[in-house]
Design an enzyme around this catalytic site. Structure first.
Site, PDB file in Angstrom:
ATOM      1  N   SER A 179       1.101  16.217  -3.572  1.00 27.29           N
ATOM      2  CA  SER A 179       2.465  16.512  -4.040  1.00 27.29           C
ATOM      3  C   SER A 179       2.626  17.925  -4.602  1.00 27.29           C
ATOM      4  O   SER A 179       3.635  18.582  -4.300  1.00 27.29           O
ATOM      5  CB  SER A 179       2.906  15.481  -5.084  1.00 27.29           C
ATOM      6  OG  SER A 179       3.103  14.239  -4.468  1.00 27.29           O
ATOM      7  N   LYS A 236       1.861   3.676 -12.876  1.00 28.90           N
ATOM      8  CA  LYS A 236       3.144   3.289 -12.266  1.00 28.90           C
ATOM      9  C   LYS A 236       3.791   2.073 -12.930  1.00 28.90           C
ATOM     10  O   LYS A 236       5.017   1.958 -12.931  1.00 28.90           O
ATOM     11  CB  LYS A 236       2.963   3.009 -10.777  1.00 28.90           C
ATOM     12  CG  LYS A 236       2.792   4.259  -9.933  1.00 28.90           C
ATOM     13  CD  LYS A 236       2.747   3.909  -8.453  1.00 28.90           C
ATOM     14  CE  LYS A 236       2.578   5.131  -7.595  1.00 28.90           C
ATOM     15  NZ  LYS A 236       2.594   4.844  -6.160  1.00 28.90           N
ATOM     16  N   GLY A 244      -3.061  -5.848   1.807  1.00 36.43           N
ATOM     17  CA  GLY A 244      -3.093  -5.363   0.425  1.00 36.43           C
ATOM     18  C   GLY A 244      -1.914  -5.883  -0.360  1.00 36.43           C
ATOM     19  O   GLY A 244      -0.823  -6.129   0.200  1.00 36.43           O
ATOM     20  N   GLY A 281      -1.256  -4.567  -3.791  1.00 31.36           N
ATOM     21  CA  GLY A 281      -1.217  -3.756  -5.011  1.00 31.36           C
ATOM     22  C   GLY A 281       0.113  -3.030  -5.141  1.00 31.36           C
ATOM     23  O   GLY A 281       1.152  -3.487  -4.641  1.00 31.36           O
ATOM     24  N   ASP A 293      -4.152 -15.076  -6.487  1.00 29.15           N
ATOM     25  CA  ASP A 293      -3.141 -14.926  -7.544  1.00 29.15           C
ATOM     26  C   ASP A 293      -2.134 -13.830  -7.189  1.00 29.15           C
ATOM     27  O   ASP A 293      -0.939 -13.958  -7.422  1.00 29.15           O
ATOM     28  CB  ASP A 293      -3.801 -14.594  -8.896  1.00 29.15           C
ATOM     29  CG  ASP A 293      -4.613 -15.769  -9.399  1.00 29.15           C
ATOM     30  OD1 ASP A 293      -4.353 -16.900  -8.944  1.00 29.15           O
ATOM     31  OD2 ASP A 293      -5.517 -15.551 -10.231  1.00 29.15           O
ATOM     32  N   GLY A 349       0.115   8.149   6.863  1.00 24.98           N
ATOM     33  CA  GLY A 349       0.661   7.957   5.513  1.00 24.98           C
ATOM     34  C   GLY A 349       1.379   9.163   4.930  1.00 24.98           C
ATOM     35  O   GLY A 349       2.049   9.050   3.898  1.00 24.98           O
TER      36      GLY A 349
HETATM   37  P1  NAP Z   1      -3.707  -0.661  -5.643  1.00 22.49           P
HETATM   38  O1  NAP Z   1      -2.522  -0.942  -6.492  1.00 22.49           O
HETATM   39  O2  NAP Z   1      -5.047  -0.507  -6.284  1.00 22.49           O
HETATM   40  O3  NAP Z   1      -3.780  -1.844  -4.534  1.00 22.49           O
HETATM   41  C1  NAP Z   1      -4.789  -1.873  -3.551  1.00 22.49           C
HETATM   42  C2  NAP Z   1      -4.787  -3.217  -2.821  1.00 22.49           C
HETATM   43  O4  NAP Z   1      -5.845  -3.176  -1.862  1.00 22.49           O
HETATM   44  C3  NAP Z   1      -5.079  -4.409  -3.726  1.00 22.49           C
HETATM   45  O5  NAP Z   1      -4.425  -5.554  -3.230  1.00 22.49           O
HETATM   46  C4  NAP Z   1      -6.586  -4.555  -3.573  1.00 22.49           C
HETATM   47  O6  NAP Z   1      -7.079  -5.846  -3.824  1.00 22.49           O
HETATM   48  C5  NAP Z   1      -6.749  -4.252  -2.106  1.00 22.49           C
HETATM   49  N1  NAP Z   1      -8.131  -3.882  -1.803  1.00 22.49           N
HETATM   50  C6  NAP Z   1      -8.814  -2.808  -2.294  1.00 22.49           C
HETATM   51  N2  NAP Z   1     -10.064  -2.793  -1.798  1.00 22.49           N
HETATM   52  C7  NAP Z   1     -10.183  -3.892  -0.985  1.00 22.49           C
HETATM   53  C8  NAP Z   1     -11.225  -4.428  -0.184  1.00 22.49           C
HETATM   54  N3  NAP Z   1     -12.428  -3.838  -0.096  1.00 22.49           N
HETATM   55  N4  NAP Z   1     -10.991  -5.573   0.504  1.00 22.49           N
HETATM   56  C9  NAP Z   1      -9.781  -6.188   0.450  1.00 22.49           C
HETATM   57  N5  NAP Z   1      -8.738  -5.734  -0.297  1.00 22.49           N
HETATM   58  C10 NAP Z   1      -8.935  -4.585  -0.998  1.00 22.49           C
HETATM   59  O7  NAP Z   1      -3.506   0.671  -4.804  1.00 22.49           O
HETATM   60  P2  NAP Z   1      -2.128   1.254  -4.194  1.00 22.49           P
HETATM   61  O8  NAP Z   1      -1.442   2.077  -5.210  1.00 22.49           O
HETATM   62  O9  NAP Z   1      -1.383   0.134  -3.562  1.00 22.49           O
HETATM   63  O10 NAP Z   1      -2.701   2.266  -3.102  1.00 22.49           O
HETATM   64  C11 NAP Z   1      -3.328   1.791  -1.922  1.00 22.49           C
HETATM   65  C12 NAP Z   1      -3.551   2.973  -0.971  1.00 22.49           C
HETATM   66  O11 NAP Z   1      -2.284   3.480  -0.573  1.00 22.49           O
HETATM   67  C13 NAP Z   1      -4.284   4.159  -1.618  1.00 22.49           C
HETATM   68  O12 NAP Z   1      -5.142   4.717  -0.666  1.00 22.49           O
HETATM   69  C14 NAP Z   1      -3.159   5.127  -1.963  1.00 22.49           C
HETATM   70  O13 NAP Z   1      -3.597   6.469  -1.972  1.00 22.49           O
HETATM   71  C15 NAP Z   1      -2.183   4.879  -0.830  1.00 22.49           C
HETATM   72  N6  NAP Z   1      -0.772   5.191  -1.150  1.00 22.49           N
HETATM   73  C16 NAP Z   1      -0.126   6.093  -0.374  1.00 22.49           C
HETATM   74  C17 NAP Z   1       1.196   6.408  -0.625  1.00 22.49           C
HETATM   75  C18 NAP Z   1       1.910   7.417   0.249  1.00 22.49           C
HETATM   76  O14 NAP Z   1       2.921   8.011  -0.184  1.00 22.49           O
HETATM   77  N7  NAP Z   1       1.456   7.634   1.463  1.00 22.49           N
HETATM   78  C19 NAP Z   1       1.889   5.784  -1.679  1.00 22.49           C
HETATM   79  C20 NAP Z   1       1.211   4.832  -2.447  1.00 22.49           C
HETATM   80  C21 NAP Z   1      -0.138   4.552  -2.166  1.00 22.49           C
HETATM   81  P3  NAP Z   1      -7.775  -6.220  -5.238  1.00 22.49           P
HETATM   82  O15 NAP Z   1      -6.677  -6.174  -6.258  1.00 22.49           O
HETATM   83  O16 NAP Z   1      -8.330  -7.566  -4.984  1.00 22.49           O
HETATM   84  O17 NAP Z   1      -8.807  -5.148  -5.496  1.00 22.49           O
END
Ligand code: NAP
Length: 281
Positions: free
Chosen positions: A18, A67, A128, A130, A157, A245
């Site tokens: 950003s 966030k 995912g 999250g 959950d 992305g």
């Molecule tokens: P987050 O809140 O940490 O959520 C990640 C999700 O992925 C959770 O459900 C997590 O499950 C799951 N996960 C992680 N490792 C895993 C694995 N080995 N096996 C199965 N599930 C897994 O992260 P987020 O903010 O959503 O971000 C996710 C990705 O998107 C990141 O790489 C981030 O940089 C990217 N992103 C990009 C943008 C964009 O503008 N392009 C915007 C937002 C995010 P658990 O809770 O069980 O760990």
């Protein structure tokens, strides 16, 4: 008139594209403004918000891990951010010092995919559950409520929480992680909202078997570093259309420009600056 200051609060923050993207945008538009990365530890978030008001900073983006925590610390929250349960964009009222909060991931995500497919696919498989996934499901609820979402996660959950938060707006089928390949094969649109495949672990994909992809699908990875993730290569090898992305990042930045300054975003300039950042790191 003095230079306007904007920025991004996160921890860590140096991975974010950003600052490079917004700095190039201000320069292109001839706006006298700076965009600063602010590393803010979770325990200092409240102090950081007092700081941005005191210093006359006009707006900031908020990223991982703040966030959700920031919601309790602002004076006004948009309906979109309330539905998403997360905030990534703040604006400070220069007169009152009050902070308004919004979620630009929601519309940013929708624009990133909508501009690449018409009509929007019916069945959406989302990997995912999250913060990123919450923004995407909010976007689906607002802009494509006819979608049938197959939500795949390893945590039951989290799946149930999505159903209770969004089940009134659209159809969400919870799917446990082990069944993800079948859910991907069945979808018109596939989105990865996990960090699996993100640099430096970019040799892996959330899907072991590329045969779950097929021609006619649109596959989006919201990871933007690397730009071409392993998941996107797998999808393209089976004839699917791949969407990186960086589009989501660019379009959420466009929402921020409008929210802070009421100016129209130069999408191509923003994408080029973000591409250079990703390529240069
Ligand atoms: P987050 O809140 O940490 O959520 C990640 C999700 O992925 C959770 O459900 C997590 O499950 C799951 N996960 C992680 N490792 C895993 C694995 N080995 N096996 C199965 N599930 C897994 O992260 P987020 O903010 O959503 O971000 C996710 C990705 O998107 C990141 O790489 C981030 O940089 C990217 N992103 C990009 C943008 C964009 O503008 N392009 C915007 C937002 C995010 P658990 O809770 O069980 O760990």
């Amino acid at each position: 008139m003095s230079t306007k200051v904007f920025g991004i609060l996160g921890w860590p923050i140096k991975q974010s594209a950003s600052p490079a993207m917004m700095t190039a945008t201000f320069r292109y538009l001839g706006i006298d403004a700076a965009y600063v990365p602010f590393p803010v530890q979770p325990s200092r978030l409240e102090a950081a918000l007092r700081g941005i008001v005191a210093l006359g900073i006009q707006g900031v983006n908020v990223t991982i891990p703040h966030k959700q925590n920031v919601l309790a610390l602002v004076q006004e929250t948009s309906d979109v951010a309330k539905l998403a349960g997360a905030v990534n964009l703040l604006r400070v009222d220069a007169t009152t010092g009050e902070i308004s909060a919004h979620n630009s991931d929601v519309i940013g995500w929708w624009k990133s995919i909508e501009s690449h497919m018409t009509p929007f696919g019916q069945t959406v498989t989302l990997l995912g559950a999250g913060g990123g996934a919450r923004g995407i499901v909010t976007g689906l609820a607002l802009y494509a409520p006819q979608s049938k979402v197959k939500l795949v996660a390893r945590n039951i959950d989290q799946l149930h929480k999505f159903q209770s938060d969004f089940g009134n707006y659209l159809s969400i089928e919870p799917i446990i992680w082990d069944k993800r390949h079948d859910a991907v094969h069945a979808a018109d649109v596939v989105i990865n909202a996990t960090p699996i495949g993100m640099w430096p672990n970019d040799k892996v994909s959330p899907l072991e078997d590329p045969n779950c992809f097929r021609a006619g699908q649109v596959v989006q990875d919201i990871i933007y570093r690397p730009l071409r993730t392993r998941l996107l290569s797998q999808a393209e090898s089976r004839g699917a259309v791949a969407l990186d992305g960086l589009w989501m990042l660019v379009y959420q930045g466009a929402v921020a420009l409008d929210y802070w300054l009421g100016v129209e975003a130069p999408i191509d300039v923003m994408r080029q600056a973000a591409l250079e950042f990703v390529g240069a790191n």
